[in-house]
Enzyme design. Structure first.
Site, PDB file in Angstrom:
ATOM      1  N   CYS A 155      13.772 -22.836  -7.157  1.00  0.00           N
ATOM      2  CA  CYS A 155      14.202 -23.098  -8.534  1.00  0.00           C
ATOM      3  C   CYS A 155      14.020 -24.589  -8.866  1.00  0.00           C
ATOM      4  O   CYS A 155      14.412 -25.455  -8.076  1.00  0.00           O
ATOM      5  CB  CYS A 155      15.682 -22.705  -8.656  1.00  0.00           C
ATOM      6  SG  CYS A 155      16.412 -23.153 -10.225  1.00  0.00           S
ATOM      7  N   ASP A 203       4.016  -3.268 -11.989  1.00  0.00           N
ATOM      8  CA  ASP A 203       2.861  -4.108 -12.346  1.00  0.00           C
ATOM      9  C   ASP A 203       2.875  -4.561 -13.806  1.00  0.00           C
ATOM     10  O   ASP A 203       2.067  -5.417 -14.188  1.00  0.00           O
ATOM     11  CB  ASP A 203       1.547  -3.360 -12.020  1.00  0.00           C
ATOM     12  CG  ASP A 203       1.505  -1.941 -12.621  1.00  0.00           C
ATOM     13  OD1 ASP A 203       0.991  -1.037 -11.960  1.00  0.00           O
ATOM     14  OD2 ASP A 203       2.016  -1.762 -13.750  1.00  0.00           O
ATOM     15  N   GLN A 237       7.729   3.970 -12.434  1.00  0.00           N
ATOM     16  CA  GLN A 237       8.213   3.369 -11.186  1.00  0.00           C
ATOM     17  C   GLN A 237       7.402   2.120 -10.867  1.00  0.00           C
ATOM     18  O   GLN A 237       7.692   1.394  -9.931  1.00  0.00           O
ATOM     19  CB  GLN A 237       8.076   4.355 -10.028  1.00  0.00           C
ATOM     20  CG  GLN A 237       8.832   5.645 -10.240  1.00  0.00           C
ATOM     21  CD  GLN A 237       8.374   6.712  -9.288  1.00  0.00           C
ATOM     22  OE1 GLN A 237       8.927   6.869  -8.197  1.00  0.00           O
ATOM     23  NE2 GLN A 237       7.334   7.436  -9.649  1.00  0.00           N
ATOM     24  N   HIS A 291      12.083   0.641 -11.699  1.00  0.00           N
ATOM     25  CA  HIS A 291      12.069  -0.249 -10.514  1.00  0.00           C
ATOM     26  C   HIS A 291      11.880  -1.699 -10.911  1.00  0.00           C
ATOM     27  O   HIS A 291      11.571  -2.555 -10.077  1.00  0.00           O
ATOM     28  CB  HIS A 291      10.968   0.176  -9.525  1.00  0.00           C
ATOM     29  CG  HIS A 291      11.276   1.484  -8.864  1.00  0.00           C
ATOM     30  ND1 HIS A 291      10.321   2.221  -8.208  1.00  0.00           N
ATOM     31  CD2 HIS A 291      12.426   2.197  -8.786  1.00  0.00           C
ATOM     32  CE1 HIS A 291      10.882   3.325  -7.743  1.00  0.00           C
ATOM     33  NE2 HIS A 291      12.157   3.334  -8.090  1.00  0.00           N
TER      34      HIS A 291
END
Ligand code: APR
Length: 253
Positions: free
Chosen positions: A156, A109, A106, A126
């Site tokens: 962007c 990192d 989950q 996730h």
């Protein structure tokens, strides 16, 4: 604790198909904050008086990108300032010895990938914090660290649209491919499922443990506190992942 660790090690040794499920508690040993429990990110409210789940939601990213990115940036900086720990490395070693040991995480990192877990047996349910992509034109932007040191939200370079990380924010759907892989592997069954450092707050985290137990498989949990899973598993190693995982590997041939 020693006997319990040996019991889990024996179950792993005899197993072919294994599923490890990890949560924020595994990266807590790298110094990252967990979400719930003591000192958890979600226990508090944001400076704006919002529950953090609201600040880190898909609708907030659309409504007030600067606010959402204020908390995304906190998560991003924490992840970039730390690194995988011996618990992540013990999992890599276990996956090396067990070619059918899968990893459902989950955590966003990226530490499992950085530690060397094979991408083809890693399900990041996730998502991950990088690379960023543009919500307007889809352009991919790998420079998370640079954007975190500039005014937010990141824009962007191609079209000026607001960038976002490929994570699952609150109220958003889980990634189709990750969910598809998880259920395809679940259908094949697992002999052993071990929950590591998670409060087991979601059905897709609890279900693999309960299904494996019902099918006669071996289940374990590594967590210093009790969770809803603790009463259901065969062995609850009530300790930190960092204290248990390397020790567990030492008992597996
Ligand atoms: N070792 C093992 N477990 C630990 C450690 C440690 N050193 N330190 C804390 N824990 C346990 C806590 O007791 C808690 O049960 O890790 C668990 C962390 O739970 P959460 O903070 O809820 O994290 P997690 O279960 O990963 O949350 C799941 O919720 O909001 C989402 O996206 C977020 O991925 C996250 C998901």
């Amino acid at each position: 604790m020693e006997q319990a660790i040996i019991r889990v090690a024996q179950a792993i040794e005899q197993a072919e198909r294994i599923l490890l499920i990890t949560g924020a508690g595994l990266s807590a040993d790298s110094g990252l904050p967990t979400y719930r429990g003591l000192g958890g990110l979600y226990n508090g409210h944001t400076d704006e008086g919002l529950p953090i789940e609201a600040a880190l939601s898909g609708s907030m990213l659309q409504r007030d990108p600067a606010l959402c990115w204020k908390y995304l940036a906190e998560l991003g900086k924490a992840c970039l300032s730390a690194q995988p720990n011996a618990g992540h490395r013990a999992i890599v070693e276990l996956q090396r010895r067990k070619p059918e040991c899968w990893l459902l995480t989950q955590n966003i990192d990226g530490y499992h990938r950085a530690a060397g877990s094979p991408a083809e047996r890693l399900i990041e349910i996730h998502g991950e914090l990088a690379p960023l992509y543009c919500q307007s034109c889809g352009a991919v932007d790998p420079q998370l660290a640079e954007h975190l040191s500039r005014p937010l939200p990141p824009k962007c370079r191609q079209c000026g649209g607001v960038l976002r990380p490929p994570v699952v924010l609150f109220e958003e759907m889980l990634p189709e491919r990750a969910i598809g892989t998880l259920y395809a592997e679940l259908r094949k069954g697992f002999a052993v499922v071990i929950s590591i450092g998670t409060s087991a707050s979601f059905p897709y985290i609890v279900e693999p443990v309960l299904r494996t137990r019902q099918a006669g498989g071996f289940t374990a949990e590594i967590n210093p506190t009790r969770t809803d899973l603790s009463a259901a598993v065969d062995v609850h190693l009530q300790s930190r992942a960092l204290d248990v995982l390397p020790e567990l590997l030492r008992h597996i041939q």
